[in-house]
Design an enzyme around this catalytic site. Structure first.
Site, short mmCIF file in Angstrom:
data_model
loop_
_atom_site.label_atom_id
_atom_site.label_comp_id
_atom_site.label_asym_id
_atom_site.label_seq_id
_atom_site.Cartn_x
_atom_site.Cartn_y
_atom_site.Cartn_z
N CYS A 118 53.70 29.59 32.21
CA CYS A 118 54.02 30.78 32.36
C CYS A 118 55.05 30.74 33.31
O CYS A 118 56.36 31.90 33.12
CB CYS A 118 52.90 31.24 33.60
SG CYS A 118 51.41 31.40 32.84
N HIS A 259 56.13 36.62 37.72
CA HIS A 259 55.28 35.89 37.05
C HIS A 259 54.04 36.98 37.59
O HIS A 259 53.68 37.23 38.55
CB HIS A 259 54.97 34.87 36.80
CG HIS A 259 53.99 34.55 36.47
ND1 HIS A 259 54.09 34.71 34.80
CD2 HIS A 259 52.55 33.90 36.45
CE1 HIS A 259 51.89 34.34 34.21
NE2 HIS A 259 52.02 33.92 35.25
N ASN A 289 47.70 39.43 32.87
CA ASN A 289 48.97 37.49 32.86
C ASN A 289 49.06 37.31 31.47
O ASN A 289 47.76 37.15 30.55
CB ASN A 289 47.98 36.67 33.40
CG ASN A 289 48.87 35.13 33.77
OD1 ASN A 289 50.27 35.00 32.71
ND2 ASN A 289 48.13 34.59 34.18
N1 ACO Z 1 33.84 38.96 38.19
C1 ACO Z 1 32.40 38.64 39.02
N2 ACO Z 1 33.21 37.74 40.04
C2 ACO Z 1 33.09 37.28 39.99
C3 ACO Z 1 34.36 36.66 38.78
C4 ACO Z 1 34.39 37.55 38.19
N3 ACO Z 1 34.90 37.87 36.85
N4 ACO Z 1 35.63 35.60 38.62
C5 ACO Z 1 34.63 35.20 40.14
N5 ACO Z 1 33.88 35.22 40.77
C6 ACO Z 1 33.10 35.04 42.23
C7 ACO Z 1 32.98 33.92 42.06
O1 ACO Z 1 32.25 33.30 41.14
C8 ACO Z 1 32.41 33.35 43.29
O2 ACO Z 1 31.26 33.65 43.11
P1 ACO Z 1 30.31 32.66 44.26
O3 ACO Z 1 31.22 33.26 46.60
O4 ACO Z 1 28.67 33.68 44.50
O5 ACO Z 1 30.66 31.43 44.42
C9 ACO Z 1 33.49 35.05 44.11
O6 ACO Z 1 33.71 35.29 42.85
C10 ACO Z 1 34.82 34.34 44.47
O7 ACO Z 1 35.62 33.34 43.25
P2 ACO Z 1 37.03 32.91 44.11
O8 ACO Z 1 37.85 31.60 42.83
O9 ACO Z 1 36.91 32.96 45.21
O10 ACO Z 1 37.97 34.15 44.22
P3 ACO Z 1 39.18 34.52 43.44
O11 ACO Z 1 39.52 35.40 45.21
O12 ACO Z 1 40.20 33.19 44.28
O13 ACO Z 1 40.03 35.15 42.31
C11 ACO Z 1 40.79 34.04 41.02
C12 ACO Z 1 39.57 34.08 41.86
C13 ACO Z 1 41.16 35.83 40.87
C14 ACO Z 1 41.08 33.26 39.84
C15 ACO Z 1 42.53 34.47 41.59
O14 ACO Z 1 42.13 33.31 42.46
C16 ACO Z 1 43.62 33.82 40.86
O15 ACO Z 1 44.49 34.61 40.76
N6 ACO Z 1 44.40 32.44 40.92
C17 ACO Z 1 45.58 32.19 40.37
C18 ACO Z 1 45.32 32.54 38.92
C19 ACO Z 1 46.62 31.90 38.75
O16 ACO Z 1 47.20 33.05 38.36
N7 ACO Z 1 46.52 31.09 37.06
C20 ACO Z 1 47.74 31.14 35.87
C21 ACO Z 1 47.37 30.64 34.92
S1 ACO Z 1 48.19 31.02 33.53
C22 ACO Z 1 48.38 29.84 32.84
O17 ACO Z 1 49.60 29.04 33.65
C23 ACO Z 1 47.69 29.28 31.36
#
Ligand code: ACO
Length: 333
Positions: A118, A259, A289
């Site tokens: 990214c 980003h 993203n």
């Molecule tokens: N729908 C419903 N529930 C979900 C989903 C979904 N799509 N995804 C996860 N959950 C659940 C999980 O299973 C978890 O349940 P549990 O508490 O029963 O275990 C709960 O929701 C909370 O999950 P978390 O992972 O703790 O949620 P968080 O608030 O951290 O959000 C997210 C997750 C959105 C992925 C966040 O961590 C994030 O944005 N991280 C950064 C990601 C990013 O920017 N990556 C860059 C990639 S780009 C590249 O280089 C290609």
């Protein structure tokens, strides 16, 4: 060619391309166990564009590039260098930039890809700018383009709700006007965190086999929470360091183009940089993203809305797999 002392590198043209098909959160919630409410509140994303079958990263790059060249008021043949930032090349090799060169009908100019996930577009702008200032290329195409849908695991709700496809391009041009264009760039990486955001299969470490494919190792794997925490820290640090290095304060920044990964990451950045959210360009609600395409797509929107006025100080800041991070400070010409 000798470059006149004091030359700058400006973004003389900008273009973008978004595939026609739009995948909404509601449609996604019929594919995996998720909901529009969860995706919106945790990420800010409402929908994303998805490339058609057979539509490649170089196709999208070429569309965005054509618009950027036209916007710069140049002819295609004026371009002397192509750099494409992507994690989803058309093929492992040849590089995507060579396909773009062919599709644009360009001559035998240098063309290569750069992979910094990214952060790729900011890395690519810095590499192109350096080559221009050292070797004298007058006009370079810098493209950020992704078909992330091709490496998304559509059965994994923790990642598939986040990503989208698209391309953004900028023409970088040498200018004799001092103190405009890309003023400074800060790049960084932490190779101890390669495991938290990666496509583990399909490379030399784990060549594709039936087993790697059955285990979806050719798709994105991410520890979202870990990435989130590091993203906030490195984006804030690099933004602050760059502003300070330029002898500016947060109040001098007219627009931040971050980003587009998650609204909560952008809100944390806004708070730590002490720059209000209305001075951020945000389009992740409609694009998700798009990795290396994210910054140029948002930059193009800011440009179309008239937010990039002459003299405006624009901060771009990104993080991505690697982990990598990057920030650049652009004074609009
Ligand atoms: N729908 C419903 N529930 C979900 C989903 C979904 N799509 N995804 C996860 N959950 C659940 C999980 O299973 C978890 O349940 P549990 O508490 O029963 O275990 C709960 O929701 C909370 O999950 P978390 O992972 O703790 O949620 P968080 O608030 O951290 O959000 C997210 C997750 C959105 C992925 C966040 O961590 C994030 O944005 N991280 C950064 C990601 C990013 O920017 N990556 C860059 C990639 S780009 C590249 O280089 C290609």
């Amino acid at each position: 060619m000798t470059v006149p002392h004091g030359s700058s590198v400006i973004l003389s043209g900008i273009g973008a391309y978004a595939p026609e098909a739009v995948l909404t959160n509601d449609a996604l919630s019929r594919m995996v166990e998720t909901s529009d409410e969860w995706i919106r509140t945790r990420t800010g994303i409402r929908e994303r564009h998805i490339a058609a079958d057979g539509e490649t990263t170089s196709d999208m790059s070429t569309e965005a590039a054509r618009k950027a060249i036209e916007d710069a008021g140049l002819a295609v043949q004026d371009i002397e260098l192509i750099v494409v930032a992507t994690v989803t090349p058309d093929m492992p090799f040849p590089n995507t930039a060579c396909f773009v060169q062919k599709k644009l009908g360009l001559g035998k100019i240098p063309a290569f890809d750069l992979e910094a996930a990214c952060s790729g577009f900011i890395y690519a702008m810095d590499v192109a700018r350096s080559l221009m200032l050292v070797s004298g290329y007058r006009h370079a195409l810098v493209i950020g383009a992704e078909k992330l849908s091709s490496i998304t695991n559509w059965d994994d709700r923790t990642t598939c709700v986040l990503f989208g496809d698209g391309a953004g391009a900028a023409v970088l041009s040498l200018s004799e006007e001092p103190e405009v264009g890309i003023l400074d760039t800060l790049l960084g990486a932490d190779g101890t965190e390669t495991g938290i955001l990666c496509v583990p299969g399909g490379g030399s470490a784990s060549p594709s086999t039936v087993e790697t494919i059955e285990r979806s190792l050719h798709k994105i794997h991410m520890q979202g929470n870990q990435v989130f925490k590091i993203a906030v820290r490195v984006m804030c640090q690099s933004g602050l360091n760059l502003i300070e290095r330029a002898g500016l304060t947060s109040q001098d920044i007219d627009l931040v183009v971050p980003h587009q990964a998650n609204t909560r990451i952008i809100e944390a950045l806004s708070s730590r940089l002490d720059i209000s959210m209305d001075r951020f360009e945000i389009n992740l609600d409609r694009f998700g993203n798009t990795s290396a395409a994210s910054i140029p797509l948002a930059l193009e929107e800011a440009y179309r809305k008239g937010r990039l006025k002459k003299g405006a100080n624009v901060l771009t800041v990104a993080f991505g797999g690697g982990l990598t991070w990057a920030a650049s400070l652009i004074r609009w010409h």
